[in-house]
Write a protein that holds these residues in place. Sequence first.
Motif, PDB file in Angstrom:
ATOM      1  N   ARG A 106      59.280 -65.844 -23.638  1.00 30.47           N
ATOM      2  CA  ARG A 106      58.323 -66.107 -22.686  1.00 30.47           C
ATOM      3  C   ARG A 106      57.441 -65.102 -22.049  1.00 30.47           C
ATOM      4  O   ARG A 106      58.136 -63.758 -22.522  1.00 30.47           O
ATOM      5  N   ASN A 107      56.766 -65.215 -21.070  1.00 30.32           N
ATOM      6  CA  ASN A 107      55.854 -64.088 -20.553  1.00 30.32           C
ATOM      7  C   ASN A 107      56.569 -63.574 -19.450  1.00 30.32           C
ATOM      8  O   ASN A 107      56.178 -63.663 -18.566  1.00 30.32           O
ATOM      9  N   GLU A 108      57.257 -62.518 -19.612  1.00 32.91           N
ATOM     10  CA  GLU A 108      58.222 -61.840 -18.670  1.00 32.91           C
ATOM     11  C   GLU A 108      58.274 -60.410 -19.287  1.00 32.91           C
ATOM     12  O   GLU A 108      58.455 -60.056 -20.407  1.00 32.91           O
TER      13      GLU A 108
ATOM     14  N   ASP B 198      58.249 -58.293 -13.978  1.00 29.22           N
ATOM     15  CA  ASP B 198      57.001 -59.278 -13.677  1.00 29.22           C
ATOM     16  C   ASP B 198      56.917 -60.073 -14.448  1.00 29.22           C
ATOM     17  O   ASP B 198      56.881 -59.926 -15.643  1.00 29.22           O
ATOM     18  N   ASP B 199      56.105 -61.074 -14.043  1.00 31.42           N
ATOM     19  CA  ASP B 199      55.508 -62.384 -14.892  1.00 31.42           C
ATOM     20  C   ASP B 199      53.945 -62.005 -15.568  1.00 31.42           C
ATOM     21  O   ASP B 199      53.565 -62.638 -16.094  1.00 31.42           O
TER      22      ASP B 199
ATOM     23  N   TYR C 211      59.022 -59.561  -9.499  1.00 34.60           N
ATOM     24  CA  TYR C 211      60.347 -60.002  -9.327  1.00 34.60           C
ATOM     25  C   TYR C 211      61.387 -59.082  -8.878  1.00 34.60           C
ATOM     26  O   TYR C 211      61.935 -59.242  -7.923  1.00 34.60           O
TER      27      TYR C 211
ATOM     28  N   ALA D  61      62.249 -69.988 -16.437  1.00 36.18           N
ATOM     29  CA  ALA D  61      63.194 -68.828 -16.216  1.00 36.18           C
ATOM     30  C   ALA D  61      64.179 -68.737 -17.035  1.00 36.18           C
ATOM     31  O   ALA D  61      65.020 -69.781 -17.246  1.00 36.18           O
TER      32      ALA D  61
END
Length: 269
Positions: free
Chosen positions: A17-19, A40-41, A61, A215
């Motif tokens: 995922r995009n993290e 950060d995302d 984050y 998440a």
Amino acid sequence: MKGRTYTGAPYYKATTRNEYIYWDPDCGGGGDGQQRWIIDDSEPDITKLRDLDGDGQCNYYARFDSLDKSKPPATAFWKMNCGGTKAESRLITLADITTTLTTTTVTTTTTTATTTTISSTITSSTTTKTSTSTTSTTKSSTTSTATSTTHTFTGTSSTISSTTSTTSYTGTSTTRTTSTTTTTLMMLRLTGVCPYKDFLEGLTFVEEGYTASGARYFKAAEDEQYLYHDYDCNGGGNGKKRWIIDENLPDPSQTEDLDQDGACNYHAR
């Protein structure tokens, strides 16, 4: 590691995922910021020197202030936004966990060879034909003589018989192809808990998967303890987003009240 930014620092992306984790010398872009590692995302813009997420402010984050841009710290206290008004200090351990998945593909090839045999048989037969001719000669009015002649003719005929037989041979060859996939999981180690919760001290939380919000959630390797993000821990619709350490397995199909207890009961947030 996904690549390097404009400063030459490495940056990282979660596998599914995009993290992102990256180093930013000035997250607000004002020219007077603190150099730090950021979780950060938003994907960092690798062509920019500062404010890599391009939002003009320091929203993320978690952060760890550091002049060292070579790599994020393996273990350090990060300032994390946990849903409150102030960032909380959390000990985060980043480690490369490599899992190897080996896939074997079996390919079978069948080869057929055909052999044809032709045999010929010649059969001969002999035929005999006999003809008889008779000649009559008259010598006088009272005497006659008859002569008979026999001729024999012999002929041979031949018959050719052909036989064709086909024999097939089938062979099988097998090819095995092995491919290896390497996956890196995130691991977090918890330290600094209060004495009342000392059973949590030193637990290593290993990435288990993702919830409906996208998440990550984690499970302790040593015990049935979990770390996850919950939009609204009691499901009332007016809760605060927070990270939670809990003994209940989160339901990854939910975005709020992931432990389905209707209340905000947990070890820490």
